[in-house]
Design a protein around this motif. Structure first.
Motif, PDB file in Angstrom:
ATOM      1  N   UNK A 186       7.285  25.050  58.251  1.00  0.00           N
ATOM      2  CA  UNK A 186       8.498  25.596  58.877  1.00  0.00           C
ATOM      3  C   UNK A 186       9.751  25.022  58.211  1.00  0.00           C
ATOM      4  N   UNK A 187       9.735  23.719  57.944  1.00  0.00           N
ATOM      5  CA  UNK A 187      10.867  23.089  57.260  1.00  0.00           C
ATOM      6  C   UNK A 187      10.984  23.627  55.838  1.00  0.00           C
ATOM      7  N   UNK A 188       9.843  23.705  55.140  1.00  0.00           N
ATOM      8  CA  UNK A 188       9.850  24.211  53.761  1.00  0.00           C
ATOM      9  C   UNK A 188      10.381  25.640  53.707  1.00  0.00           C
ATOM     10  N   UNK A 189       9.943  26.477  54.645  1.00  0.00           N
ATOM     11  CA  UNK A 189      10.403  27.869  54.686  1.00  0.00           C
ATOM     12  C   UNK A 189      11.903  27.941  54.943  1.00  0.00           C
ATOM     13  N   UNK A 190      12.403  27.067  55.805  1.00  0.00           N
ATOM     14  CA  UNK A 190      13.835  27.031  56.104  1.00  0.00           C
ATOM     15  C   UNK A 190      14.638  26.641  54.871  1.00  0.00           C
TER      16      UNK A 190
ATOM     17  N   UNK B 111      17.463  28.973  62.119  1.00  0.00           N
ATOM     18  CA  UNK B 111      16.171  29.410  61.591  1.00  0.00           C
ATOM     19  C   UNK B 111      15.066  28.438  61.959  1.00  0.00           C
ATOM     20  N   UNK B 112      15.305  27.139  61.760  1.00  0.00           N
ATOM     21  CA  UNK B 112      14.282  26.150  62.094  1.00  0.00           C
ATOM     22  C   UNK B 112      14.000  26.152  63.589  1.00  0.00           C
ATOM     23  N   UNK B 113      15.035  26.333  64.400  1.00  0.00           N
ATOM     24  CA  UNK B 113      14.854  26.365  65.843  1.00  0.00           C
ATOM     25  C   UNK B 113      13.952  27.495  66.286  1.00  0.00           C
ATOM     26  N   UNK B 114      14.206  28.697  65.772  1.00  0.00           N
ATOM     27  CA  UNK B 114      13.416  29.855  66.193  1.00  0.00           C
ATOM     28  C   UNK B 114      12.024  29.881  65.556  1.00  0.00           C
ATOM     29  N   UNK B 115      11.850  29.156  64.452  1.00  0.00           N
ATOM     30  CA  UNK B 115      10.508  29.010  63.895  1.00  0.00           C
ATOM     31  C   UNK B 115       9.694  27.979  64.668  1.00  0.00           C
ATOM     32  N   UNK B 116      10.377  26.991  65.238  1.00  0.00           N
ATOM     33  CA  UNK B 116       9.692  25.850  65.851  1.00  0.00           C
ATOM     34  C   UNK B 116       9.290  26.049  67.308  1.00  0.00           C
ATOM     35  N   UNK B 117      10.156  26.652  68.096  1.00  0.00           N
ATOM     36  CA  UNK B 117       9.888  26.635  69.542  1.00  0.00           C
ATOM     37  C   UNK B 117       8.587  27.317  69.968  1.00  0.00           C
ATOM     38  N   UNK B 118       8.117  28.411  69.300  1.00  0.00           N
ATOM     39  CA  UNK B 118       6.854  29.006  69.752  1.00  0.00           C
ATOM     40  C   UNK B 118       5.665  28.044  69.652  1.00  0.00           C
ATOM     41  N   UNK B 119       5.729  27.078  68.726  1.00  0.00           N
ATOM     42  CA  UNK B 119       4.622  26.135  68.530  1.00  0.00           C
ATOM     43  C   UNK B 119       4.502  25.131  69.666  1.00  0.00           C
TER      44      UNK B 119
ATOM     45  N   UNK C 204      10.498  31.763  75.501  1.00  0.00           N
ATOM     46  CA  UNK C 204      11.861  31.835  74.975  1.00  0.00           C
ATOM     47  C   UNK C 204      12.882  31.580  76.069  1.00  0.00           C
ATOM     48  N   UNK C 205      12.650  32.164  77.245  1.00  0.00           N
ATOM     49  CA  UNK C 205      13.563  31.949  78.364  1.00  0.00           C
ATOM     50  C   UNK C 205      13.508  30.510  78.851  1.00  0.00           C
ATOM     51  N   UNK C 206      12.319  29.926  78.864  1.00  0.00           N
ATOM     52  CA  UNK C 206      12.143  28.575  79.379  1.00  0.00           C
ATOM     53  C   UNK C 206      12.784  27.520  78.486  1.00  0.00           C
ATOM     54  N   UNK C 207      12.814  27.795  77.182  1.00  0.00           N
ATOM     55  CA  UNK C 207      13.290  26.778  76.233  1.00  0.00           C
ATOM     56  C   UNK C 207      14.680  27.110  75.705  1.00  0.00           C
ATOM     57  N   UNK C 208      15.241  28.215  76.162  1.00  0.00           N
ATOM     58  CA  UNK C 208      16.492  28.744  75.597  1.00  0.00           C
ATOM     59  C   UNK C 208      17.634  27.729  75.619  1.00  0.00           C
ATOM     60  N   UNK C 209      17.880  27.107  76.768  1.00  0.00           N
ATOM     61  CA  UNK C 209      19.018  26.194  76.882  1.00  0.00           C
ATOM     62  C   UNK C 209      18.837  24.970  75.999  1.00  0.00           C
ATOM     63  N   UNK C 210      17.629  24.402  75.959  1.00  0.00           N
ATOM     64  CA  UNK C 210      17.359  23.237  75.118  1.00  0.00           C
ATOM     65  C   UNK C 210      17.518  23.582  73.638  1.00  0.00           C
TER      66      UNK C 210
ATOM     67  N   UNK D  79      19.424  26.023  72.272  1.00  0.00           N
ATOM     68  CA  UNK D  79      20.826  26.222  71.926  1.00  0.00           C
ATOM     69  C   UNK D  79      21.587  24.899  71.885  1.00  0.00           C
ATOM     70  N   UNK D  80      21.298  23.998  72.814  1.00  0.00           N
ATOM     71  CA  UNK D  80      21.941  22.683  72.816  1.00  0.00           C
ATOM     72  C   UNK D  80      21.622  21.913  71.539  1.00  0.00           C
ATOM     73  N   UNK D  81      20.373  22.010  71.099  1.00  0.00           N
ATOM     74  CA  UNK D  81      19.948  21.296  69.887  1.00  0.00           C
ATOM     75  C   UNK D  81      20.600  21.883  68.641  1.00  0.00           C
ATOM     76  N   UNK D  82      20.686  23.213  68.582  1.00  0.00           N
ATOM     77  CA  UNK D  82      21.334  23.877  67.451  1.00  0.00           C
ATOM     78  C   UNK D  82      22.809  23.485  67.389  1.00  0.00           C
ATOM     79  N   UNK D  83      23.466  23.534  68.530  1.00  0.00           N
ATOM     80  CA  UNK D  83      24.883  23.193  68.587  1.00  0.00           C
ATOM     81  C   UNK D  83      25.125  21.739  68.186  1.00  0.00           C
ATOM     82  N   UNK D  84      24.312  20.832  68.720  1.00  0.00           N
ATOM     83  CA  UNK D  84      24.478  19.406  68.429  1.00  0.00           C
ATOM     84  C   UNK D  84      24.292  19.102  66.950  1.00  0.00           C
ATOM     85  N   UNK D  85      23.318  19.747  66.307  1.00  0.00           N
ATOM     86  CA  UNK D  85      23.065  19.479  64.890  1.00  0.00           C
ATOM     87  C   UNK D  85      24.153  20.052  63.989  1.00  0.00           C
ATOM     88  N   UNK D  86      24.865  21.079  64.464  1.00  0.00           N
ATOM     89  CA  UNK D  86      25.927  21.697  63.666  1.00  0.00           C
ATOM     90  C   UNK D  86      27.263  20.972  63.793  1.00  0.00           C
TER      91      UNK D  86
END
Length: 251
Positions: free
Chosen positions: A89-93, A230-238, A162-168, A170-177
């Motif tokens: 997932x990281x390599x693909x990103x 991209x990494x977020x949406x690749x990772x959460x389903x796992x 997706x609904x269950x993890x949505x807030x976490x 988005x918070x992680x994406x925002x924090x890393x940016x």
């Protein structure tokens, strides 16, 4: 700069060693290792880059970029061991970031298609993307653990992963940016970026250096957004099994 003057700059290694020893910080060994590794790695890469730049061979350029992606992936994956398949997932990103940015730069002829530009810019892009990956994974895994009960409650009420993890997510994406965005707000006021400073020291016109630096600034904004999302949406389903249950522990 000669090797003699370079040797004199070892004073900047001795100073933290003395301070660590005096204050009993216990960082002497790590400081020495860091200095030795950085010296050897940079000298080796210097010889390799000289060969690649002189040859201008596409295969060598691709191998250098692949080496950077591999090293960045290996370093960043340690922070996401709880996520199944995090390595690919990281390599693909990182590959996606490299293809996207270089396609724009070369496609619009913003920079010439030479090893000097491709490898140098790739190093800045991939290095920044690696840091963002680490920031994202650190925050995302912490968010998931901190809100596990909330996530499982949403799932039990019929919510999707997706609904269950949505807030976490988005918070992680925002924090890393945020670090990238905030650092660029004070660029030129608080700091003179490395690329710009290097060009000025080499004798380039300051305005030309500014133009190149702005290109990198804009590139890093895209890198920050695309890497995290991209990494977020690749990772959460796992994080969930086939029955849409949140997995526990390292996978």
């Amino acid at each position: 700069m000669s090797y003699t003057t370079l040797a004199i700059t070892l004073i900047f290694v001795v100073i933290p060693l003395l301070l660590s020893k005096t204050l009993r910080l216990g960082l002497e060994k790590d400081t020495i290792i860091a200095a030795i590794r950085s010296t050897l790695q940079l000298l080796i890469i210097g010889f390799i880059l000289k060969f690649v730049f002189d040859s201008e061979n596409l295969i060598y350029i691709l191998l250098m970029v692949a080496l950077m992606i591999g090293a960045a992936t290996q370093n960043a994956r340690k922070k996401g061991k709880a996520i199944k398949g995090i390595t690919w997932k990281i390599a693909a990103t990182l590959i996606a970031i490299e293809v996207l940015t270089q396609s724009i730069l070369l496609g619009f002829q913003i920079v010439p298609p030479t090893a000097q530009y491709i490898i140098s810019i790739s190093g800045m892009i991939l290095g920044n993307s690696m840091v963002l990956t680490i920031l994202f994974l650190n925050r995302f895994t912490a968010e998931v653990e901190a809100h596990r009960d909330e996530t499982e409650l949403i799932l039990s009420l019929g919510g999707t992963p997706k609904q269950a993890i949505h807030r976490q997510l988005l918070n992680s994406i925002k924090t890393s940016m945020i670090p990238t965005i905030e650092s660029q707000k004070t660029i030129g006021l608080v700091q003179l970026p490395g690329m710009m400073s290097g060009q000025i020291i080499a004798g380039a016109d300051p305005m030309q250096a500014v133009q190149f630096q702005l290109m990198i600034v804009f590139l890093l904004l895209t890198t920050a957004a695309v890497t995290s999302i991209l990494l977020g949406f690749l990772s959460y389903p796992s994080l969930f099994n086939e029955r849409m249950q949140l997995l526990r522990g390292k996978q």
